[in-house]
Write an enzyme that holds these catalytic residues in place. Structure first.
Site, mmCIF file in Angstrom:
data_model
loop_
_atom_site.group_PDB
_atom_site.id
_atom_site.type_symbol
_atom_site.label_atom_id
_atom_site.label_comp_id
_atom_site.label_asym_id
_atom_site.label_seq_id
_atom_site.Cartn_x
_atom_site.Cartn_y
_atom_site.Cartn_z
ATOM 1 N N TYR A 7 16.430 29.276 8.346
ATOM 2 C CA TYR A 7 15.241 30.002 8.779
ATOM 3 C C TYR A 7 15.157 30.036 10.299
ATOM 4 O O TYR A 7 15.404 29.027 10.960
ATOM 5 C CB TYR A 7 13.978 29.313 8.249
ATOM 6 N N LYS A 41 0.855 -1.198 0.000
ATOM 7 C CA LYS A 41 0.000 0.000 0.000
ATOM 8 C C LYS A 41 0.895 1.254 0.000
ATOM 9 O O LYS A 41 2.105 1.152 0.281
ATOM 10 C CB LYS A 41 -0.907 -0.005 1.234
HETATM 11 C C1 LIG Z 1 -0.297 -1.647 6.817
HETATM 12 C C2 LIG Z 1 -0.854 -2.904 7.345
HETATM 13 C C3 LIG Z 1 -0.010 -3.991 7.617
HETATM 14 C C4 LIG Z 1 1.507 -3.914 7.524
HETATM 15 O O1 LIG Z 1 2.014 -3.358 8.697
HETATM 16 P P1 LIG Z 1 3.605 -3.242 8.983
HETATM 17 O O2 LIG Z 1 3.668 -2.727 10.359
HETATM 18 O O3 LIG Z 1 4.139 -2.301 7.968
HETATM 19 O O4 LIG Z 1 4.155 -4.614 8.830
HETATM 20 C C5 LIG Z 1 -0.597 -5.184 7.998
HETATM 21 N N1 LIG Z 1 -1.944 -5.286 8.143
HETATM 22 C C6 LIG Z 1 -2.782 -4.258 7.913
HETATM 23 C C7 LIG Z 1 -4.241 -4.432 8.099
HETATM 24 C C8 LIG Z 1 -2.267 -3.032 7.525
HETATM 25 O O5 LIG Z 1 -3.093 -2.004 7.310
#
Ligand SMILES: *Cc1c(COP(=O)(O)O)cnc(C)c1O
Length: 372
Positions: free
Chosen positions: A254, A34
Protein backbone atom coordinates in the site's frame (compact mmCIF):
# COMPACT_ATOMS: atom_id res chain seq x y z
CA UNK A 1 -4.10 -26.54 6.34
CA UNK A 2 -4.85 -23.47 8.35
CA UNK A 3 -3.27 -20.04 8.28
CA UNK A 4 0.26 -20.49 9.63
CA UNK A 5 0.34 -17.46 11.96
CA UNK A 6 0.66 -18.53 15.61
CA UNK A 7 2.28 -17.60 18.90
CA UNK A 8 4.25 -20.30 20.66
CA UNK A 9 4.39 -19.80 24.42
CA UNK A 10 7.15 -21.52 26.34
CA UNK A 11 5.84 -22.12 29.86
CA UNK A 12 9.15 -23.43 31.13
CA UNK A 13 10.76 -20.11 30.20
CA UNK A 14 7.98 -18.31 32.09
CA UNK A 15 8.80 -20.32 35.21
CA UNK A 16 12.52 -19.68 34.86
CA UNK A 17 11.92 -15.95 34.50
CA UNK A 18 9.68 -15.99 37.58
CA UNK A 19 12.36 -17.82 39.54
CA UNK A 20 14.92 -15.25 38.40
CA UNK A 21 12.66 -12.46 39.69
CA UNK A 22 12.37 -14.36 42.96
CA UNK A 23 16.14 -14.70 43.19
CA UNK A 24 16.72 -11.01 42.57
CA UNK A 25 13.99 -9.83 44.91
CA UNK A 26 14.79 -12.04 47.89
CA UNK A 27 11.18 -11.32 48.88
CA UNK A 28 7.72 -12.22 47.69
CA UNK A 29 7.02 -11.80 43.99
CA UNK A 30 3.62 -10.96 42.52
CA UNK A 31 3.29 -12.26 38.99
CA UNK A 32 1.56 -9.54 36.98
CA UNK A 33 -0.84 -11.25 34.60
CA UNK A 34 -3.08 -8.33 33.62
CA UNK A 35 -4.11 -7.87 29.99
CA UNK A 36 -4.31 -11.66 29.55
CA UNK A 37 -0.74 -11.97 30.82
CA UNK A 38 0.52 -9.48 28.24
CA UNK A 39 -1.30 -11.64 25.65
CA UNK A 40 0.40 -14.86 26.77
CA UNK A 41 -2.87 -16.24 28.19
CA UNK A 42 -3.53 -15.39 31.84
CA UNK A 43 -5.10 -18.63 33.00
CA UNK A 44 -2.54 -20.93 31.41
CA UNK A 45 0.33 -18.74 32.62
CA UNK A 46 -1.07 -18.53 36.15
CA UNK A 47 -1.57 -22.29 36.22
CA UNK A 48 1.99 -22.81 35.02
CA UNK A 49 3.19 -20.66 37.93
CA UNK A 50 0.67 -21.90 40.49
CA UNK A 51 3.09 -24.01 42.52
CA UNK A 52 5.77 -21.30 42.77
CA UNK A 53 4.06 -17.88 42.63
CA UNK A 54 3.45 -15.93 45.83
CA UNK A 55 0.57 -13.94 44.34
CA UNK A 56 -0.92 -12.66 41.09
CA UNK A 57 -2.13 -9.23 40.06
CA UNK A 58 -4.56 -8.04 37.41
CA UNK A 59 -6.20 -4.80 36.33
CA UNK A 60 -9.85 -5.56 36.98
CA UNK A 61 -12.26 -7.95 38.61
CA UNK A 62 -13.13 -9.78 35.39
CA UNK A 63 -9.49 -10.74 35.04
CA UNK A 64 -9.37 -11.84 38.68
CA UNK A 65 -12.49 -14.01 38.47
CA UNK A 66 -11.09 -15.77 35.44
CA UNK A 67 -8.10 -16.82 37.54
CA UNK A 68 -10.22 -17.94 40.50
CA UNK A 69 -12.42 -19.95 38.15
CA UNK A 70 -9.29 -21.61 36.78
CA UNK A 71 -8.48 -22.74 40.31
CA UNK A 72 -5.86 -20.17 41.29
CA UNK A 73 -5.84 -19.96 45.09
CA UNK A 74 -3.06 -17.43 45.72
CA UNK A 75 -3.79 -13.81 46.64
CA UNK A 76 -4.94 -11.85 43.58
CA UNK A 77 -4.51 -8.10 43.68
CA UNK A 78 -6.68 -5.66 41.74
CA UNK A 79 -4.11 -3.09 40.66
CA UNK A 80 -6.60 -0.32 39.89
CA UNK A 81 -8.76 -1.23 42.85
CA UNK A 82 -12.52 -1.43 42.36
CA UNK A 83 -14.45 1.02 40.20
CA UNK A 84 -17.83 0.50 41.79
CA UNK A 85 -18.89 -0.34 45.37
CA UNK A 86 -20.89 -3.30 44.05
CA UNK A 87 -17.61 -5.05 43.22
CA UNK A 88 -16.86 -5.38 46.93
CA UNK A 89 -19.28 -8.30 47.20
CA UNK A 90 -17.30 -10.22 44.59
CA UNK A 91 -14.01 -9.13 46.11
CA UNK A 92 -15.24 -10.60 49.39
CA UNK A 93 -16.69 -13.73 47.86
CA UNK A 94 -13.59 -14.51 45.79
CA UNK A 95 -11.16 -13.32 48.46
CA UNK A 96 -9.39 -10.77 46.34
CA UNK A 97 -7.02 -8.02 47.49
CA UNK A 98 -7.66 -4.51 46.29
CA UNK A 99 -5.59 -1.41 45.77
CA UNK A 100 -7.11 1.67 47.41
CA UNK A 101 -6.17 4.94 45.76
CA UNK A 102 -8.98 7.43 46.42
CA UNK A 103 -11.34 8.52 49.19
CA UNK A 104 -14.50 7.13 47.59
CA UNK A 105 -13.06 3.64 47.83
CA UNK A 106 -12.50 4.03 51.57
CA UNK A 107 -16.07 5.18 52.07
CA UNK A 108 -17.35 2.24 50.04
CA UNK A 109 -15.33 -0.20 52.15
CA UNK A 110 -16.62 1.44 55.35
CA UNK A 111 -20.22 0.81 54.24
CA UNK A 112 -19.66 -2.71 52.94
CA UNK A 113 -20.79 -5.85 54.73
CA UNK A 114 -18.04 -8.35 54.22
CA UNK A 115 -17.82 -11.95 55.35
CA UNK A 116 -14.14 -11.48 56.17
CA UNK A 117 -11.85 -8.49 56.48
CA UNK A 118 -10.04 -7.44 53.36
CA UNK A 119 -6.35 -6.86 52.70
CA UNK A 120 -5.83 -3.53 50.98
CA UNK A 121 -2.85 -2.14 49.10
CA UNK A 122 -2.78 1.55 49.93
CA UNK A 123 -1.27 3.44 47.06
CA UNK A 124 0.82 6.57 47.43
CA UNK A 125 1.46 8.81 44.45
CA UNK A 126 5.16 9.52 44.89
CA UNK A 127 5.67 11.25 41.57
CA UNK A 128 3.91 9.42 38.78
CA UNK A 129 0.79 11.59 39.10
CA UNK A 130 -1.47 8.80 38.02
CA UNK A 131 -3.39 7.10 40.84
CA UNK A 132 -2.69 7.19 44.58
CA UNK A 133 -2.96 9.48 47.57
CA UNK A 134 -0.58 12.39 47.76
CA UNK A 135 2.19 11.87 50.31
CA UNK A 136 0.74 14.49 52.67
CA UNK A 137 -2.60 12.63 52.91
CA UNK A 138 -1.13 9.18 53.34
CA UNK A 139 -0.91 8.92 57.14
CA UNK A 140 -4.49 10.13 57.48
CA UNK A 141 -5.97 7.69 55.04
CA UNK A 142 -3.92 4.89 56.56
CA UNK A 143 -5.48 5.73 59.96
CA UNK A 144 -8.96 5.82 58.43
CA UNK A 145 -8.50 2.41 56.85
CA UNK A 146 -6.90 0.92 59.93
CA UNK A 147 -9.95 1.90 62.00
CA UNK A 148 -12.32 -0.06 59.76
CA UNK A 149 -13.37 -3.54 60.87
CA UNK A 150 -13.64 -4.44 57.17
CA UNK A 151 -9.87 -4.05 56.73
CA UNK A 152 -7.27 -6.57 57.87
CA UNK A 153 -3.77 -5.73 56.65
CA UNK A 154 -2.66 -2.63 54.80
CA UNK A 155 0.26 -3.02 52.41
CA UNK A 156 2.08 0.26 51.70
CA UNK A 157 2.45 0.68 47.98
CA UNK A 158 3.72 3.00 45.28
CA UNK A 159 4.68 2.80 41.60
CA UNK A 160 7.80 4.07 39.80
CA UNK A 161 7.60 6.25 36.71
CA UNK A 162 11.19 6.13 35.42
CA UNK A 163 12.82 2.98 36.78
CA UNK A 164 13.73 1.87 33.24
CA UNK A 165 15.76 5.01 32.52
CA UNK A 166 19.50 5.48 32.92
CA UNK A 167 18.93 8.73 34.82
CA UNK A 168 18.11 7.53 38.32
CA UNK A 169 17.22 10.89 39.86
CA UNK A 170 13.44 10.71 39.52
CA UNK A 171 13.36 7.19 40.93
CA UNK A 172 15.60 8.14 43.85
CA UNK A 173 13.24 11.04 44.56
CA UNK A 174 10.21 8.74 44.50
CA UNK A 175 11.89 6.23 46.81
CA UNK A 176 12.83 8.98 49.26
CA UNK A 177 9.31 10.38 49.28
CA UNK A 178 7.88 6.93 49.92
CA UNK A 179 10.34 6.29 52.74
CA UNK A 180 9.65 9.64 54.35
CA UNK A 181 5.86 9.48 54.23
CA UNK A 182 5.54 5.85 55.32
CA UNK A 183 7.82 6.45 58.30
CA UNK A 184 6.26 5.03 61.42
CA UNK A 185 3.58 3.05 59.56
CA UNK A 186 3.73 -0.70 60.15
CA UNK A 187 3.13 -3.18 57.36
CA UNK A 188 4.72 -4.66 54.30
CA UNK A 189 5.69 -2.55 51.30
CA UNK A 190 5.53 -2.91 47.53
CA UNK A 191 7.16 -0.55 45.04
CA UNK A 192 9.01 -2.26 42.20
CA UNK A 193 7.86 -3.22 38.72
CA UNK A 194 10.33 -5.22 36.57
CA UNK A 195 12.70 -2.31 36.05
CA UNK A 196 12.57 -1.25 39.70
CA UNK A 197 13.22 -4.81 40.83
CA UNK A 198 16.25 -5.23 38.58
CA UNK A 199 17.81 -1.77 38.84
CA UNK A 200 16.95 -0.49 42.33
CA UNK A 201 17.84 -2.76 45.25
CA UNK A 202 16.15 -0.38 47.69
CA UNK A 203 12.87 -0.61 45.74
CA UNK A 204 12.59 -4.37 46.23
CA UNK A 205 10.78 -4.41 49.61
CA UNK A 206 8.67 -7.37 50.79
CA UNK A 207 6.60 -7.59 47.62
CA UNK A 208 7.76 -6.83 44.10
CA UNK A 209 5.49 -6.69 41.07
CA UNK A 210 7.27 -7.77 37.87
CA UNK A 211 5.29 -8.10 34.67
CA UNK A 212 7.33 -7.75 31.49
CA UNK A 213 10.41 -9.60 32.77
CA UNK A 214 8.31 -12.71 33.47
CA UNK A 215 7.66 -12.89 29.75
CA UNK A 216 11.39 -12.84 29.15
CA UNK A 217 11.64 -9.28 27.90
CA UNK A 218 13.93 -6.65 29.34
CA UNK A 219 12.09 -3.58 30.62
CA UNK A 220 15.02 -1.35 29.69
CA UNK A 221 15.09 0.51 26.37
CA UNK A 222 18.90 0.43 26.40
CA UNK A 223 20.75 -2.88 26.35
CA UNK A 224 21.16 -4.36 29.83
CA UNK A 225 22.92 -7.43 31.27
CA UNK A 226 19.58 -8.85 32.47
CA UNK A 227 18.86 -9.80 28.84
CA UNK A 228 21.32 -12.68 29.15
CA UNK A 229 19.35 -14.13 32.05
CA UNK A 230 15.85 -13.75 30.66
CA UNK A 231 14.31 -16.22 28.21
CA UNK A 232 11.68 -14.82 25.85
CA UNK A 233 8.45 -16.71 26.41
CA UNK A 234 6.67 -15.85 23.17
CA UNK A 235 7.77 -16.72 19.67
CA UNK A 236 5.57 -15.21 16.97
CA UNK A 237 5.56 -17.44 13.90
CA UNK A 238 4.15 -17.57 10.45
CA UNK A 239 5.21 -18.80 7.02
CA UNK A 240 5.96 -17.62 3.52
CA UNK A 241 2.74 -17.91 1.50
CA UNK A 242 3.89 -16.47 -1.83
CA UNK A 243 7.20 -15.86 -3.60
CA UNK A 244 7.76 -13.84 -6.73
CA UNK A 245 10.55 -12.19 -8.62
CA UNK A 246 10.00 -8.51 -9.30
CA UNK A 247 12.02 -6.22 -11.52
CA UNK A 248 13.76 -2.96 -10.61
CA UNK A 249 11.24 -0.15 -10.32
CA UNK A 250 8.40 -2.36 -9.06
CA UNK A 251 6.75 -1.04 -5.94
CA UNK A 252 5.62 -3.07 -2.95
CA UNK A 253 2.51 -2.72 -0.80
CA UNK A 254 0.00 0.00 0.00
CA UNK A 255 1.16 3.49 -0.84
CA UNK A 256 4.05 2.02 -2.89
CA UNK A 257 6.49 3.12 -0.20
CA UNK A 258 9.18 0.64 -1.23
CA UNK A 259 10.65 0.44 -4.71
CA UNK A 260 12.86 -2.44 -5.87
CA UNK A 261 16.28 -1.16 -6.93
CA UNK A 262 17.46 -4.52 -8.25
CA UNK A 263 15.83 -7.74 -9.40
CA UNK A 264 14.22 -8.81 -6.14
CA UNK A 265 12.92 -12.08 -4.82
CA UNK A 266 9.96 -11.06 -2.71
CA UNK A 267 8.33 -13.21 -0.04
CA UNK A 268 4.85 -12.63 1.35
CA UNK A 269 4.26 -13.62 4.98
CA UNK A 270 0.86 -14.34 6.54
CA UNK A 271 1.17 -11.75 9.30
CA UNK A 272 -0.29 -8.28 9.49
CA UNK A 273 -1.42 -5.57 11.83
CA UNK A 274 -4.69 -7.44 12.50
CA UNK A 275 -2.45 -10.02 14.20
CA UNK A 276 -0.74 -7.33 16.22
CA UNK A 277 2.37 -6.95 14.09
CA UNK A 278 3.06 -3.19 14.14
CA UNK A 279 1.91 -1.32 11.06
CA UNK A 280 4.57 1.28 11.75
CA UNK A 281 7.48 -1.16 11.42
CA UNK A 282 9.88 0.57 9.06
CA UNK A 283 11.43 -0.75 5.87
CA UNK A 284 14.38 -2.86 7.01
CA UNK A 285 12.77 -4.22 10.18
CA UNK A 286 14.35 -7.67 10.63
CA UNK A 287 12.29 -10.81 10.05
CA UNK A 288 13.68 -14.35 10.38
CA UNK A 289 13.11 -16.65 7.44
CA UNK A 290 14.47 -20.15 8.04
CA UNK A 291 16.43 -18.63 10.90
CA UNK A 292 18.08 -15.94 8.77
CA UNK A 293 17.47 -12.22 8.95
CA UNK A 294 15.82 -10.54 6.01
CA UNK A 295 14.40 -7.02 5.78
CA UNK A 296 10.73 -6.10 5.84
CA UNK A 297 9.84 -4.10 2.72
CA UNK A 298 6.82 -1.92 2.09
CA UNK A 299 3.93 -1.21 4.42
CA UNK A 300 2.59 -3.90 6.69
CA UNK A 301 -0.98 -4.63 5.65
CA UNK A 302 -3.82 -6.08 7.69
CA UNK A 303 -3.07 -9.74 7.04
CA UNK A 304 0.23 -9.81 5.20
CA UNK A 305 3.66 -8.31 5.02
CA UNK A 306 6.50 -8.52 2.50
CA UNK A 307 10.17 -9.40 2.95
CA UNK A 308 13.13 -9.25 0.61
CA UNK A 309 14.43 -12.81 0.12
CA UNK A 310 17.05 -11.93 -2.52
CA UNK A 311 20.02 -12.62 -0.23
CA UNK A 312 18.79 -16.08 0.82
CA UNK A 313 19.85 -19.12 -1.15
CA UNK A 314 16.83 -21.32 -1.16
CA UNK A 315 13.39 -20.34 -0.08
CA UNK A 316 10.02 -21.82 -0.84
CA UNK A 317 6.40 -21.42 0.07
CA UNK A 318 5.75 -22.77 3.55
CA UNK A 319 9.16 -21.77 4.92
CA UNK A 320 9.16 -20.84 8.58
CA UNK A 321 9.05 -17.19 9.56
CA UNK A 322 9.69 -15.76 13.02
CA UNK A 323 8.57 -12.20 13.69
CA UNK A 324 9.96 -12.08 17.26
CA UNK A 325 11.19 -14.53 19.86
CA UNK A 326 14.36 -15.84 21.43
CA UNK A 327 16.33 -15.42 18.16
CA UNK A 328 14.90 -11.99 17.37
CA UNK A 329 14.29 -9.77 20.40
CA UNK A 330 10.91 -8.07 20.47
CA UNK A 331 12.69 -4.98 21.82
CA UNK A 332 14.47 -4.68 18.51
CA UNK A 333 11.21 -4.87 16.58
CA UNK A 334 9.73 -2.29 18.97
CA UNK A 335 12.57 0.12 18.14
CA UNK A 336 11.93 -0.26 14.40
CA UNK A 337 8.26 0.49 15.05
CA UNK A 338 8.83 3.43 17.41
CA UNK A 339 7.09 1.68 20.26
CA UNK A 340 7.85 -0.49 23.28
CA UNK A 341 7.71 -4.27 23.65
CA UNK A 342 4.81 -3.91 26.12
CA UNK A 343 2.60 -2.55 23.37
CA UNK A 344 3.64 -5.13 20.79
CA UNK A 345 2.78 -7.94 23.21
CA UNK A 346 -0.51 -6.42 24.31
CA UNK A 347 -1.59 -5.80 20.72
CA UNK A 348 -1.28 -9.46 19.78
CA UNK A 349 -4.56 -10.49 18.24
CA UNK A 350 -6.22 -13.26 16.22
CA UNK A 351 -3.25 -15.63 16.18
CA UNK A 352 -3.82 -18.97 17.90
CA UNK A 353 -1.57 -19.73 20.85
CA UNK A 354 0.30 -23.00 21.14
CA UNK A 355 1.76 -23.87 24.55
CA UNK A 356 5.00 -25.69 25.19
CA UNK A 357 4.51 -27.29 28.60
CA UNK A 358 6.75 -26.62 31.56
CA UNK A 359 8.86 -29.49 32.82
CA UNK A 360 8.26 -28.99 36.50
CA UNK A 361 4.48 -29.09 36.22
CA UNK A 362 4.75 -32.66 34.97
CA UNK A 363 6.65 -34.36 37.79
CA UNK A 364 5.82 -37.83 36.40
CA UNK A 365 7.98 -37.02 33.35
CA UNK A 366 10.97 -36.17 35.51
CA UNK A 367 10.81 -39.59 37.06
CA UNK A 368 11.27 -41.56 33.89
CA UNK A 369 14.75 -42.66 32.86
CA UNK A 370 16.42 -40.12 30.64
CA UNK A 371 17.10 -41.28 27.09
CA UNK A 372 20.79 -41.72 26.51
C1 LIG B 1 1.61 -3.32 35.12
C2 LIG B 1 2.09 -3.01 36.48
C3 LIG B 1 3.27 -3.59 36.96
C4 LIG B 1 4.20 -4.44 36.10
O1 LIG B 1 5.03 -3.61 35.35
P1 LIG B 1 6.22 -4.19 34.41
O2 LIG B 1 6.89 -2.98 33.93
O3 LIG B 1 5.56 -4.97 33.34
O4 LIG B 1 7.06 -5.03 35.30
C5 LIG B 1 3.61 -3.35 38.28
N1 LIG B 1 2.85 -2.56 39.07
C6 LIG B 1 1.71 -1.97 38.63
C7 LIG B 1 0.93 -1.11 39.54
C8 LIG B 1 1.31 -2.16 37.32
O5 LIG B 1 0.20 -1.57 36.88
Amino acid sequence: MSRPAKAIINLEALRQNYLLAKEISEGKVIAIVKADAYSHGATVCAQALADIADAFAVACIEEALELREAGISQPIILLEGFFDAAELQLIDQYQLDTVVHHEGQIQAIAKARLAQPLRVWLKMDTGMSRVGFLPGQYHDVWQQLKALPQVSDIVLMSHLACADEPDISHTMQQLETFEEYTLGLPGEKSIANSAGLIAFPNARAQWSRPGLMLYGVSPFPESHTIEQRLTPVMELHSAIISIKNISPGSTVGYGSTWIAERPTRLGIVAMGYADGYPRHAKNGTPVLVNGQRVPLVGRVSMDMLAVDLTELNETSIGDDVILWGAQLPISEIARYADTIPYQLLCNLNRVPIEYLPAKATQPELQETEPDS
